[in-house]
Write an enzyme that holds these catalytic residues in place. Structure first.
Site, PDB file in Angstrom:
ATOM      1  N   ASP A  89      18.708  25.349   2.772  1.00 54.99           N
ATOM      2  CA  ASP A  89      17.507  26.122   3.098  1.00 54.99           C
ATOM      3  C   ASP A  89      17.196  25.936   4.577  1.00 54.99           C
ATOM      4  O   ASP A  89      17.865  25.154   5.254  1.00 54.99           O
ATOM      5  CB  ASP A  89      16.311  25.699   2.230  1.00 54.99           C
ATOM      6  CG  ASP A  89      16.129  24.200   2.221  1.00 54.99           C
ATOM      7  OD1 ASP A  89      16.327  23.557   3.277  1.00 54.99           O
ATOM      8  OD2 ASP A  89      15.770  23.655   1.165  1.00 54.99           O
ATOM      9  N   ASP A 128      14.342  25.102   7.536  1.00 55.48           N
ATOM     10  CA  ASP A 128      13.027  24.557   7.865  1.00 55.48           C
ATOM     11  C   ASP A 128      12.764  24.839   9.336  1.00 55.48           C
ATOM     12  O   ASP A 128      13.657  24.717  10.177  1.00 55.48           O
ATOM     13  CB  ASP A 128      13.008  23.044   7.627  1.00 55.48           C
ATOM     14  CG  ASP A 128      13.412  22.695   6.208  1.00 55.48           C
ATOM     15  OD1 ASP A 128      12.708  23.119   5.282  1.00 55.48           O
ATOM     16  OD2 ASP A 128      14.446  22.029   6.029  1.00 55.48           O
ATOM     17  N   ASP A 183      12.419  11.580   9.276  1.00 53.95           N
ATOM     18  CA  ASP A 183      12.988  10.397   8.621  1.00 53.95           C
ATOM     19  C   ASP A 183      14.268   9.864   9.285  1.00 53.95           C
ATOM     20  O   ASP A 183      14.308   8.728   9.741  1.00 53.95           O
ATOM     21  CB  ASP A 183      13.184  10.636   7.115  1.00 53.95           C
ATOM     22  CG  ASP A 183      13.846  11.959   6.757  1.00 53.95           C
ATOM     23  OD1 ASP A 183      14.293  12.666   7.677  1.00 53.95           O
ATOM     24  OD2 ASP A 183      13.922  12.279   5.556  1.00 53.95           O
TER      25      ASP A 183
HETATM   26  P1  ATP Z   1      18.030  19.491   2.411  1.00 52.95           P
HETATM   27  O1  ATP Z   1      19.401  19.888   2.770  1.00 52.95           O
HETATM   28  O2  ATP Z   1      17.945  18.685   1.157  1.00 52.95           O
HETATM   29  O3  ATP Z   1      17.005  20.598   2.468  1.00 52.95           O
HETATM   30  P2  ATP Z   1      16.523  18.497   4.645  1.00 52.95           P
HETATM   31  O4  ATP Z   1      16.884  17.454   5.656  1.00 52.95           O
HETATM   32  O5  ATP Z   1      16.316  19.879   5.159  1.00 52.95           O
HETATM   33  O6  ATP Z   1      17.646  18.443   3.549  1.00 52.95           O
HETATM   34  P3  ATP Z   1      13.893  18.734   3.542  1.00 52.95           P
HETATM   35  O7  ATP Z   1      13.318  17.976   2.392  1.00 52.95           O
HETATM   36  O8  ATP Z   1      14.110  20.176   3.420  1.00 52.95           O
HETATM   37  O9  ATP Z   1      15.254  17.982   3.893  1.00 52.95           O
HETATM   38  O10 ATP Z   1      12.969  18.412   4.774  1.00 52.95           O
HETATM   39  C1  ATP Z   1      13.122  19.060   6.033  1.00 52.95           C
HETATM   40  C2  ATP Z   1      12.964  18.069   7.160  1.00 52.95           C
HETATM   41  O11 ATP Z   1      11.652  17.508   7.132  1.00 52.95           O
HETATM   42  C3  ATP Z   1      13.884  16.873   7.107  1.00 52.95           C
HETATM   43  O12 ATP Z   1      15.115  17.136   7.678  1.00 52.95           O
HETATM   44  C4  ATP Z   1      13.116  15.831   7.880  1.00 52.95           C
HETATM   45  O13 ATP Z   1      13.231  16.047   9.272  1.00 52.95           O
HETATM   46  C5  ATP Z   1      11.678  16.145   7.485  1.00 52.95           C
HETATM   47  N1  ATP Z   1      11.264  15.348   6.312  1.00 52.95           N
HETATM   48  C6  ATP Z   1      11.283  15.734   5.015  1.00 52.95           C
HETATM   49  N2  ATP Z   1      10.814  14.778   4.211  1.00 52.95           N
HETATM   50  C7  ATP Z   1      10.481  13.747   5.006  1.00 52.95           C
HETATM   51  C8  ATP Z   1       9.912  12.463   4.777  1.00 52.95           C
HETATM   52  N3  ATP Z   1       9.617  12.051   3.533  1.00 52.95           N
HETATM   53  N4  ATP Z   1       9.685  11.669   5.845  1.00 52.95           N
HETATM   54  C9  ATP Z   1       9.969  12.092   7.100  1.00 52.95           C
HETATM   55  N5  ATP Z   1      10.505  13.281   7.385  1.00 52.95           N
HETATM   56  C10 ATP Z   1      10.761  14.111   6.355  1.00 52.95           C
HETATM   57 MG    MG Z   2      15.669  21.550   4.038  1.00 50.73          MG
END
Ligand code: ATP
Ligand code: MG
Length: 452
Positions: free
Chosen positions: A79, A81, A158
Site C-alpha cells: 500500500d 503511505d 519505527d
Molecule cells: P507495510 O508494507 O506492512 O504496509 P509499512 O512500513 O508501510 O509496511 P504501515 O503500517 O503501513 O507499515 O505504516 C507506514 C509507516 O508509518 C511505517 O513505514 C512507519 O514509518 C510508520 N509507522 C507505522 N507504525 C508505526 C509505529 N507503531 N511506530 C512508529 N512508526 C510507525
Molecule cells: Mg504501508
C-alpha cells in the site's frame, strides 16, 4: 537453522550512532533522482494524485514508509503511505473522497475505488503535555497528534528502512537515518533507543519480527535484545490492535517464519498465552501451528483464498484439547465439554487478541467437525461431505495428521472418499457400521477441580 540464529548471524556490528543517539539537527543525505530506483511507474495512480494535489495546493508531500522501502527492494508495495505538512482537516478539505480516522494517531484515508491511501501529517516529538499529546506513566504514547516538519517526523518512525521520504517535488529521497544503506545491507534497525521506543509503543516489537521475516532482513542486536524486558508491555495494547497486527503477521505470506521468531523471542506467549502453555506438554499442538502456517503461506503463494479462522483454530487447538480433557476428567459429557472448552478458550483469548466473532464461529465449526470426521458413520459421512465447512475441517484433519497425531488412516479414508466415483463411495460407506443407539450419559454440571 532456526530463524533467530539467522537473525543474529549477520548482525552485531550494525549500530549507527546517528540512529542510536540521534542528533536531530543533522543534515539528511539526499539521493537525487539518478541515484535511486524509485520511479513513478511503481507508484499507484491514486497515490500520485494525492501527492500532486497536496503539492499543487502548496503543501509538502512525500511518499514514505513501506512503499519506498519495497520499491528500493524491487518488491511490489502493499500500500502507499504519504506524509505531508498539511493538517488532517486541510487534507480532508482537499479530497472529497477522504475521511479522518484514528484517535491515538489521527490521519486521513483517501479512497480511490478499492485502494486506500493513508495520508499522515508530520509528527513532532512531545513529552505528553501538549495539546493532542498524551503519554502514560510507563512512557506509552496514548495520543500522538502534535504536528511538526519532516525533520521532526523522521524520529517518530519505527525503523530506519521505514523512514525514507520520496519527494514528489524533485523525485529525490530524503534519508536522515541511514535507511538506504540499511536496505542495501538488508538490516532492520529501530530508530533511537529501543527501551524508549518499545515503551512508547510495544507493537513495534511485533513489527520488527514481521518486517524481518517478510523482508528477510537481519535485526540488529539492540532492536532484538529489548524484547525480553518489554514483551510484557503488549498486555497493555488494545486487543483489537493486536488482532490487526496478528492478521498482518500470519497472513503476509511469511507466517511460518514470523511465528517461529515470535515463539523463539517469547513474544508469542504474550499474544496467545493459553496456546504457548500447551506447546511443551503437547508437541503436536506446536507442530500443528507450524503446519498451518506453512499451509497458509503456500496458499497465499498460489493465490488461493485463506480464512483467518483456520490459523486461529490451529493456534488454539492444543488449548482446546487441554481444557476439554480436564472437563472430561471432571465427568462432564463430551458434547457439553466440547462446548464449554471452546467457550472458555475463546473468551480467554479474545481478551488478549480480539479475534472477531465471525472468525471464532468458523474456528468452532472446524473444531466441532474433528470428532465427526474421526468417527464417520454412514449417515453422517454423506452429510459432512456436502457441508460448506467440510473442506476447511478436512484440511485441518490433514494438518493434524501431518503434525504427528495418529490420524493418517482416517485422513486417507476421507481423501479416498472424495476421490472415488459414486459406486466407490457407496462401497466405502457400506463398510461403515451404523452406531448402536447410544445411551447418552446424562449431562452433569462440571465439578471444578479446585472445588474438590
Ligand atoms: P507495510 O508494507 O506492512 O504496509 P509499512 O512500513 O508501510 O509496511 P504501515 O503500517 O503501513 O507499515 O505504516 C507506514 C509507516 O508509518 C511505517 O513505514 C512507519 O514509518 C510508520 N509507522 C507505522 N507504525 C508505526 C509505529 N507503531 N511506530 C512508529 N512508526 C510507525
Ligand atoms: Mg504501508
Amino acid at each position: 537453522m532456526s530463524f533467530l540464529t539467522n537473525l543474529f548471524k549477520r548482525s552485531g556490528s550494525t549500530r549507527n550512532p546517528a540512529t542510536t543517539d540521534p542528533i536531530r539537527s543533522q543534515a539528511p543525505r539526499i539521493y537525487s533522482r539518478g541515484e535511486h530506483s524509485v520511479s513513478r511507474r511503481y507508484i499507484s495512480e491514486g497515490a500520485l494524485k494525492v501527492l500532486y494535489r497536496l503539492n499543487n495546493a502548496g503543501f509538502k508531500a512525500y511518499l514514505v514508509g513501506g512503499a519506498v522501502r519495497d520499491i528500493l527492494l524491487e518488491r511490489l508495495p502493499k500500500d502507499f503511505d504519504i506524509a505531508t505538512n498539511a493538517h488532517p482537516e486541510e487534507i480532508r478539505d482537499l479530497f472529497r473522497n477522504s475521511r479522518l480516522i484514528g484517535r491515538r494517531f489521527r490521519l486521513a484515508h483517501v479512497r480511490f475505488g478499492r485502494e486506500i491511501i493513508e495520508v499522515a501529517t508530520f509528527r513532532a516529538g512531545h513529552d505528553g503535555d501538549e495539546d493532542g499529546a498524551s503519554i502514560n506513566d510507563g512512557g506509552r504514547i496514548l495520543r500522538d497528534n502534535v504536528y511538526g516538519e519532516l525533520h521532526d517526523d523522521v524520529w517518530r518512525r519505527d525503523f530506519t528502512v521505514n523512514a525514507l521520504y520520496y519527494d514528489i517535488n524533485d523525485f529525490s529521497i530524503v534519508d536522515y537515518v541511514g535507511g538506504v544503506e540499511d536496505i542495501t545491507h538488508r538490516r532492520l534497525r529501530l530508530i533511537g533507543d529501543p527501551a524508549l521506543r518499545y515503551r512508547e509503543d510495544p507493537v513495534r516489537m511485533l513489527r520488527a519480527i514481521r518486517f524481518a521475516s517478510k523482508l528477510d532482513f537481519d535485526v540488529d542486536d539492540a532492536t532484538l535484545e529489548a524484547f525480553d524486558r518489554y514483551g510484557d508491555l503488549l498486555k497493555e495494547i488494545a486487543p483489537a490492535r493486536l488482532f490487526d497486527e496478528s492478521l498482518k503477521m500470519f497472513h503476509s505470506g511469511h507466517g511460518l517464519k514470523t511465528f517461529e521468531s515470535l515463539h523463539e523471542t517469547g513474544l508469542f506467549a504474550h499474544l496467545f498465552p493459553q496456546a504457548a502453555q500447551t506447546f511443551e506438554p503437547d508437541p503436536h499442538s506446536y507442530n500443528l501451528v507450524i503446519e498451518s502456517m506453512r499451509n497458509t503461506d503456500q496458499r497465499l503463494a498460489d493465490d488461493k483464498s485463506v480464512n483467518p479462522a483456520f490459523i486461529f483454530a490451529a493456534i488454539l487447538w492444543g488449548a482446546l484439547q487441554a481444557r476439554f480433557s480436564s472437563l472430561i476428567a471432571d465427568d462432564v459429557n463430551e458434547i457439553e465439554a466440547f462446548s464449554m472448552a471452546a467457550d472458555d478458550v475463546i473468551s480467554e483469548q479474545v481478551r488478549r487478541v480480539a479475534i472477531p466473532r465471525r472468525f471464532t464461529t468458523v474456528a468452532r465449526e472446524i473444531w466441532l467437525f474433528q470428532s465427526r470426521l474421526c468417527r464417520p458413520t454412514r449417515k453422517r459421512a454423506d452429510k459432512l461431505l456436502d457441508h460448506p465447512r467440510f473442506r476447511a475441517a478436512y484440511d485441518f484433519l490433514l494438518l493434524r495428521a501431518r503434525a504427528g497425531e495418529p490420524l493418517s488412516d482416517i485422513a486417507q479414508w476421507w481423501t479416498d472418499l472424495q476421490d472415488t466415483d459414486d459406486d466407490g463411495r457407496e462401497t466405502m460407506l457400506a463398510t461403515l457400521h451404523q452406531p448402536a443407539k447410544k445411551n447418552h450419559r446424562r449431562s452433569r454440571s462440571p465439578r471444578r477441580k479446585s472445588a474438590d
